[in-house]
Motif scaffolding. Structure first.
Motif, mmCIF file in Angstrom:
data_model
loop_
_atom_site.group_PDB
_atom_site.id
_atom_site.type_symbol
_atom_site.label_atom_id
_atom_site.label_comp_id
_atom_site.label_asym_id
_atom_site.label_seq_id
_atom_site.Cartn_x
_atom_site.Cartn_y
_atom_site.Cartn_z
ATOM 1 N N LEU A 11 0.843 -1.190 0.000
ATOM 2 C CA LEU A 11 0.000 0.000 0.000
ATOM 3 C C LEU A 11 0.882 1.246 0.000
ATOM 4 C CD1 LEU A 11 -2.812 1.394 0.388
ATOM 5 C CD2 LEU A 11 -2.383 1.222 2.858
ATOM 6 N N PRO A 12 0.857 2.042 -1.073
ATOM 7 C CA PRO A 12 1.640 3.291 -1.044
ATOM 8 C C PRO A 12 1.146 4.219 0.064
ATOM 9 C CG PRO A 12 0.967 2.732 -3.285
ATOM 10 C CD PRO A 12 0.206 1.817 -2.362
ATOM 11 N N GLY A 13 2.074 4.821 0.800
ATOM 12 C CA GLY A 13 1.695 5.702 1.897
ATOM 13 C C GLY A 13 0.830 6.859 1.449
ATOM 14 N N GLU A 14 1.082 7.380 0.242
ATOM 15 C CA GLU A 14 0.290 8.506 -0.258
ATOM 16 C C GLU A 14 -1.156 8.106 -0.477
ATOM 17 O OE1 GLU A 14 -0.626 12.330 -1.351
ATOM 18 O OE2 GLU A 14 1.176 11.544 -0.384
ATOM 19 N N VAL A 15 -1.378 6.877 -0.951
ATOM 20 C CA VAL A 15 -2.752 6.390 -1.136
ATOM 21 C C VAL A 15 -3.457 6.291 0.207
ATOM 22 C CG1 VAL A 15 -4.147 4.393 -1.817
ATOM 23 C CG2 VAL A 15 -2.300 5.183 -3.296
ATOM 24 N N ALA A 16 -2.758 5.772 1.219
ATOM 25 C CA ALA A 16 -3.361 5.669 2.552
ATOM 26 C C ALA A 16 -3.747 7.040 3.082
ATOM 27 C CB ALA A 16 -2.389 4.980 3.510
ATOM 28 N N ARG A 17 -2.881 8.013 2.916
ATOM 29 C CA ARG A 17 -3.175 9.354 3.424
ATOM 30 C C ARG A 17 -4.371 9.973 2.697
ATOM 31 N NH1 ARG A 17 2.485 9.204 4.082
ATOM 32 N NH2 ARG A 17 2.873 9.830 1.921
ATOM 33 N N ARG A 18 -4.422 9.823 1.400
ATOM 34 C CA ARG A 18 -5.542 10.377 0.633
ATOM 35 C C ARG A 18 -6.857 9.721 1.052
ATOM 36 N NH1 ARG A 18 -3.385 10.104 -5.609
ATOM 37 N NH2 ARG A 18 -1.598 11.532 -5.467
ATOM 38 N N PHE A 19 -6.852 8.386 1.186
ATOM 39 C CA PHE A 19 -8.081 7.682 1.551
ATOM 40 C C PHE A 19 -8.574 8.103 2.926
ATOM 41 C CE2 PHE A 19 -10.084 4.252 3.906
ATOM 42 C CZ PHE A 19 -11.190 3.995 3.115
ATOM 43 N N GLU A 20 -7.682 8.132 3.897
ATOM 44 C CA GLU A 20 -8.097 8.473 5.251
ATOM 45 C C GLU A 20 -8.610 9.905 5.339
ATOM 46 O OE1 GLU A 20 -5.021 7.459 8.003
ATOM 47 O OE2 GLU A 20 -5.435 5.314 7.848
ATOM 48 N N ALA A 21 -8.068 10.794 4.501
ATOM 49 C CA ALA A 21 -8.551 12.171 4.496
ATOM 50 C C ALA A 21 -9.994 12.247 4.006
ATOM 51 C CB ALA A 21 -7.665 13.034 3.604
ATOM 52 N N VAL A 22 -10.367 11.379 3.077
ATOM 53 C CA VAL A 22 -11.735 11.364 2.560
ATOM 54 C C VAL A 22 -12.673 10.622 3.509
ATOM 55 C CG1 VAL A 22 -13.227 10.476 0.709
ATOM 56 C CG2 VAL A 22 -11.047 11.569 0.148
ATOM 57 N N ALA A 23 -12.271 9.413 3.926
ATOM 58 C CA ALA A 23 -13.177 8.539 4.677
ATOM 59 C C ALA A 23 -13.206 8.840 6.172
ATOM 60 C CB ALA A 23 -12.787 7.077 4.461
ATOM 61 N N GLY A 24 -12.125 9.394 6.705
ATOM 62 C CA GLY A 24 -12.094 9.693 8.128
ATOM 63 C C GLY A 24 -12.016 8.477 9.018
ATOM 64 N N ILE A 25 -11.515 7.353 8.490
ATOM 65 C CA ILE A 25 -11.355 6.131 9.283
ATOM 66 C C ILE A 25 -9.938 5.607 9.116
ATOM 67 C CG2 ILE A 25 -13.788 5.457 9.117
ATOM 68 C CD1 ILE A 25 -12.886 3.432 6.941
ATOM 69 N N GLN A 26 -9.574 4.650 9.958
ATOM 70 C CA GLN A 26 -8.268 4.023 9.850
ATOM 71 C C GLN A 26 -8.254 3.032 8.700
ATOM 72 O OE1 GLN A 26 -5.845 3.799 13.996
ATOM 73 N NE2 GLN A 26 -7.215 2.107 13.554
ATOM 74 N N LEU A 27 -7.175 3.065 7.938
ATOM 75 C CA LEU A 27 -6.920 2.043 6.933
ATOM 76 C C LEU A 27 -5.824 1.139 7.491
ATOM 77 C CD1 LEU A 27 -7.255 0.752 4.216
ATOM 78 C CD2 LEU A 27 -5.879 2.579 3.189
ATOM 79 N N CYS A 28 -6.197 -0.074 7.823
ATOM 80 C CA CYS A 28 -5.280 -1.005 8.491
ATOM 81 C C CYS A 28 -4.721 -1.991 7.471
ATOM 82 C CB CYS A 28 -6.010 -1.762 9.596
ATOM 83 S SG CYS A 28 -6.560 -0.693 10.947
ATOM 84 N N GLU A 29 -3.431 -1.888 7.242
ATOM 85 C CA GLU A 29 -2.804 -2.773 6.278
ATOM 86 C C GLU A 29 -2.467 -4.107 6.937
ATOM 87 O OE1 GLU A 29 0.624 -2.550 2.786
ATOM 88 O OE2 GLU A 29 0.516 -1.010 4.336
ATOM 89 N N GLY A 30 -2.652 -5.174 6.192
ATOM 90 C CA GLY A 30 -2.325 -6.511 6.655
ATOM 91 C C GLY A 30 -1.473 -7.230 5.634
ATOM 92 N N TYR A 31 -1.124 -8.444 5.960
ATOM 93 C CA TYR A 31 -0.212 -9.213 5.112
ATOM 94 C C TYR A 31 -0.573 -10.682 5.194
ATOM 95 C CZ TYR A 31 4.177 -11.549 3.788
ATOM 96 O OH TYR A 31 5.120 -12.357 3.219
ATOM 97 N N GLY A 32 -0.565 -11.330 4.067
ATOM 98 C CA GLY A 32 -0.838 -12.760 4.060
ATOM 99 C C GLY A 32 -0.607 -13.347 2.692
ATOM 100 N N LEU A 33 -0.729 -14.655 2.625
ATOM 101 C CA LEU A 33 -0.513 -15.380 1.390
ATOM 102 C C LEU A 33 -1.568 -16.474 1.258
ATOM 103 C CD1 LEU A 33 2.453 -15.328 3.166
ATOM 104 C CD2 LEU A 33 3.276 -15.673 0.844
ATOM 105 N N THR A 34 -1.811 -16.884 0.031
ATOM 106 C CA THR A 34 -2.666 -18.045 -0.186
ATOM 107 C C THR A 34 -2.128 -19.234 0.602
ATOM 108 O OG1 THR A 34 -3.226 -17.270 -2.407
ATOM 109 C CG2 THR A 34 -3.570 -19.603 -1.951
ATOM 110 N N GLU A 35 -0.809 -19.361 0.634
ATOM 111 C CA GLU A 35 -0.175 -20.491 1.314
ATOM 112 C C GLU A 35 -0.320 -20.431 2.831
ATOM 113 O OE1 GLU A 35 1.863 -19.661 -2.616
ATOM 114 O OE2 GLU A 35 1.052 -18.492 -0.941
ATOM 115 N N GLY A 36 -0.724 -19.288 3.355
ATOM 116 C CA GLY A 36 -0.953 -19.129 4.791
ATOM 117 C C GLY A 36 -2.417 -18.924 5.113
#
Length: 640
Positions: free
Chosen positions: A360-385
Motif C-alpha cells: 500500500l503506497p503511503g500517499e494512497v493511505a493518506r488520501r483515503f483516510e482524508a476522505v473517509a475519516g477512518i483508519q486504513l489497516c494494512e495486513g499481510y498474508g498469502l494463499t499459502e498461509g
C-alpha cells in the motif's frame, strides 16, 4: 492519526499490541479453537444465532437495488444440502469440486458444502480456457459448479469447453441468476439456457444446483463423514499469468485457525462489505468463513464485486445503506475511493478498512483516510498461509507504514539465507531478511510436487519470497518482493521507490513500476501511470518529475507511459505481469523497427512455456528477428 506503541491503552477487548498477543498465547491454540474443521465451525456459528442475517446480496450497485437475504439457519441448511448433493454425485474425502462462479449466495453454499463433502476448488472464471482446464485436470475434479448463460458473458461456454477437455468431470451443477432478476428476465435466462451448449460427452450429468439442493436433507451430512483437521478442504490456485498456476492445498485446520484468530483480533459484530471475488483466498476467508465464525453480516456487492455496475461510483452510498462497519480491498480500490467525494453520504457506521494483497503506497493511505475519516489497516498474508499472517490492530495500535503484528500462535521472522535459499540464522531487530512464517495456518504444500522445491526456509517455515524486517514492537515492515525487484545491471531496485515518488505528483492517480528487457543491463525501470480525472500531464513531464522525485539515480524510470486505465487482475491488484509483457513488446518492436523490420510483437503467457514473444513479420525476415531477439531469454514464436 497518531501511531501508538505497546503501551497503548486497552479498550473493548481484542488485540492492541504484542503484549496482548503474548498474553493470549499463554493458552495453547488447540484449546482456543471451538472446532477443527470448517463445517463444524460453520454449524456452531449458525446455531448461536439462527435468525440473524448472514448474507445480503444485491445484483447491481444501484443504491435502490433489490436485496436478497439469507439468515444463519438457512446458510447452515444450504451448505449441508450442497454437501449432500455433492456426495450423491460421488464426491467424498479427497475428491474435488471445481467452482467456476461469480459472487452469489450459492457460491458460499458450494464452497463450504464442497469442503464438507470433499475438496472445494474455486477457480478464477476470467482465466483463459487453457489455464482453467489445466487446473481442473491437475486437481482431478469430478464435479463442476458453473454459472448458467447470461447476456454478454462467456462463462457458460468456458465451462462447457472445460468439461470437454477434462475427462474426470462427470457432473455439472448449474447455478442460475434467474431468482435474482424478476419474472420477465428470469424467463429470458431460462430460454437462453434451454438452447445453450451442452457437454459433448453423454456421460456427463447436468443438474440444476438449486433443485439438487432442495432434494437433499438439511439436518446432517448424509455421508456420515468425520472430518479430520488434517484433511484437505480446499485448493486455491496462485498466479496463472506467466505459466501453469500452482495449486495450494489447505487443510481444515489451516482455515479454521485463521477464521478463529481473525475473530480474536476483532471480536465485535460487524457488517462487512464483500467486493473481492470468492475464488480468491481473501474473499473466501475474510468475507466468508471468518465472518460467519464471528456471526457477522456479509453484504455481497454484486456478482462482480467491486467491478460490478455502479458499485464504485455509489460506494459511499452503499456504505450508508447497509450501515457497513468494515470492508477489505486491494490498494487500487483505495486509490479509487481516495478520489471519490462523500457527496453527503453518512458513513459514520464505518469503523475501519483492511488493505492487503499488495504493498500500500503511503500517499494512497493518506488520501483515503482524508476522505473517509477512518483508519486504513494494512495486513499481510498469502494463499499459502490461508490468507492472513499479520495485520494492524483495528482497535488501537495501528502503525502506518507496516503490515502489522503477527497472528496469535503464528510465528513470523526475517531470516538470513544462503545461496540455496536455506535459512542460516534469524535476523536481528530491524535487520532486513527474507520473511518466513510458521504455524497452524501454513499449508502443507502445493498439489504438484515439483512446485514444492525450495519453498521451505527450514522445517515448518515457509519462504514467503518477501523481504522485510520486524521492529522492536513486533510490527512487520515489508521492504520489497524478491521477484518484483527490478534488477538493473546487478543493482536491485525496489519498484515502490518509483511508485511512491510519482504518486506525489498532483496529476497522478496510480503508478506501477516494472522492469523492461535490456540487452546490456538486463532490465531498466519503466513506469505506467493513470491520471486523476480532469488532470493533465505528458509522459515527458512525468519522466522529468521522476528524475526530481526518485531519490536513487539508477531507479529513475527511463520511460513513463500514460494509460487510460491501469491493468488489473481479477482481484483488483495491479497486473504487473501484464505490464512487464507490454514493456517487452515495446522494446522488441522498437528494436525490430530500428532495424527496418516491419513486425508486430505480442508477448503472451503460455501455460507450459511461461512468457513467449509471438512475432508477426514476413517469412524472409524471421532469421533476422531471431538474431536480434536472441539476446533475450524469452522464447520467440512466429505467427502463422
Amino acid at each position: 492519526m497518531p501511531d501508538t506503541t505497546r503501551t497503548a491503552p486497552r479498550h473493548g477487548g481484542g488485540v492492541h499490541n504484542l503484549d496482548d498477543i503474548l498474553a493470549f498465547e499463554q493458552t495453547p491454540w488447540q484449546q482456543q479453537l471451538p472446532a477443527h474443521n470448517t463445517y463444524d465451525l460453520l454449524c456452531q456459528a449458525c446455531e448461536r444465532q439462527p435468525g440473524k442475517t448472514a448474507l445480503r446480496f444485491v445484483l447491481t450497485g444501484d443504491v435502490d437495488a433489490a436485496e436478497f437475504t439469507v439468515d444463519y439457519r438457512t446458510l447452515k441448511r444450504r451448505v449441508t444440502q450442497a454437501a449432500n448433493a455433492f456426495h450423491r454425485a460421488g464426491i467424498d474425502k479427497g475428491k474435488a469440486v471445481t467452482l467456476l462462479l461469480p459472487n452469489l449466495p450459492q457460491t458460499h453454499f458450494a464452497l463450504l458444502g464442497a469442503q464438507a463433502a470433499g475438496i472445494a476448488s474455486p477457480v478464477n472464471p476470467m482465466l483463459e480456457v487453457d489455464y482453467l482446464a489445466a487446473i481442473v485436470n491437475e486437481t482431478g475434479a469430478e464435479a463442476l459448479v458453473a454459472f448458467a448463460p447470461v447476456p454478454d458473458s462467456d462463462l457458460w461456454d468456458k465451462a462447457m469447453e472445460v468439461v470437454d477437455r477434462c475427462p474426470a468431470i462427470c457432473t455439472v451443477f448449474v447455478v442460475s441468476a434467474a431468482p435474482y432478476v424478476g419474472t420477465a428476465k428470469g424467463l429470458m435466462l431460462k430460454a437462453m439456457y434451454a438452447t445453450a451448449r451442452r457437454p459433448a460427452r453423454r456421460d456427463v450429468a447436468v443438474i440444476g444446483f438449486d433443485a439438487a439442493l432442495e432434494r437433499e436433507r438439511h439436518d446432517m451430512l448424509a455421508s456420515g463423514r468425520h472430518i479430520g483437521a488434517s484433511d484437505i478442504c480446499s485448493y486455491f490456485h496462485t498466479g496463472g499469468t506467466t505459466g501453469l498456476p500452482k495449486v495450494a492445498m489447505h487443510t481444515h485446520l489451516n482455515e479454521t485457525f485463521v477464521a478463529c484468530m481473525l475473530n480474536v483480533l476483532e471480536p465485535r459484530p460487524s457488517v462487512v462489505l464483500c467486493g473481492l471475488p470468492l475464488f480468491h483466498v481473501n474473499g473466501a476467508m475474510v468475507t466468508g468463513l471468518a465472518a460467519f465464525c464471528g456471526g457477522w453480516e456479509v453484504v455481497m456487492l454484486t456478482p462482480a464485486g467491486y467491478r460490478g455496475k455502479n458499485v464504485m461510483s455509489n460506494f459511499w452510498r452503499l456504505v450508508e445503506r447497509f450501515r457497513a462497519s468494515s470492508f477489505s480491498g486491494v490498494p487500487t480500490i483505495f486509490a479509487a475511493l481516495a478520489n471519490l467525494p462523500l457527496a453527503g453520504a453518512d458513513i459514520r457506521s464505518l469503523r475501519y478498512a483492511f488493505c492487503g494483497a499488495a504493498p500500500l503506497p503511503g500517499e494512497v493511505a493518506r488520501r483515503f483516510e482524508a476522505v473517509a475519516g477512518i483508519q486504513l489497516c494494512e495486513g499481510y498474508g498469502l494463499t499459502e498461509g490461508a490468507c492472513v499472517s499479520s495485520v494492524n490492530p483495528v482497535q488501537g495500535g495501528r502503525r502506518l507504514g507496516t503490515v502489522g503484528l503477527r497472528l496469535p500462535h503464528q510465528q513470523l521472522a526475517a531470516w538470513r539465507i544462503d545461496s540455496a535459499g536455506n535459512a542460516t540464522g534469524a535476523c536481528g531487530i530491524g535487520e532486513i531478511g527474507v520473511i518466513g512464517v510458521c504455524g497452524p495456518n501454513i499449508f502443507p504444500g502445493y498439489l504438484r510436487e515439483q512446485d514444492n522445491r525450495g519453498i521451505w526456509l527450514k522445517p515448518g517455515w515457509l519462504n514467503t519470497g518477501d523481504l522485510g524486517y520486524v521492529d522492536q514492537d513486533g510490527y512487520l515492515h515489508l521492504t520489497g518482493r524478491a521477484k518484483e525487484l527490478i534488477i538493473r545491471g546487478g543493482h536491485n531496485i525496489d519498484p515502490a521507490m518509483i511508485e511512491d515518488a510519482l504518486l506525489r505528483h498532483p496529476a497522478v492517480a496510480m503508478v506501477a513500476a516494472v522492469g523492461q528487457p535490456d540487452a546490456h543491463a538486463g532490465e531498466l525501470p519503466v513506469a505506467y501511470v493513470t491520471l486523476k480525472t480532469g488532470a493533465a500531464a505528458t509522459a515527458e513531464e512525468l519522466v522529468a518529475a521522476a528524475a526530481a522525485l526518485v531519490p536513487e539515480r539508477a531507479a529513475v524510470p527511463v520511460r513513463v507511459a500514460i494509460l487510460p486505465q491501469m491493468a488489473l487482475t481479477a482481484v483488483g491488484k495491479v497486473a504487473k505481469a501484464e505490464l512487464r509483457m507490454r514493456a517487452a513488446e515495446h522494446v522488441f518492436e522498437r528494436i525490430l523497427g530500428d532495424s527496418g523490420i516491419a513486425a508486430r510483437v505480442c508477448v503472451r503467457a503460455d501455460v507450459k512455456r511461461g512468457t513467449v514473444a509471438l512475432v508477426s513479420c514476413a517469412a524472409s525476415q524471421q532469421g533476422r528477428v531471431l538474431e536480434l531477439l536472441g539476446r533475450y531469454s524469452m522464447p520467440v514464436d512466429f505467427a502463422a
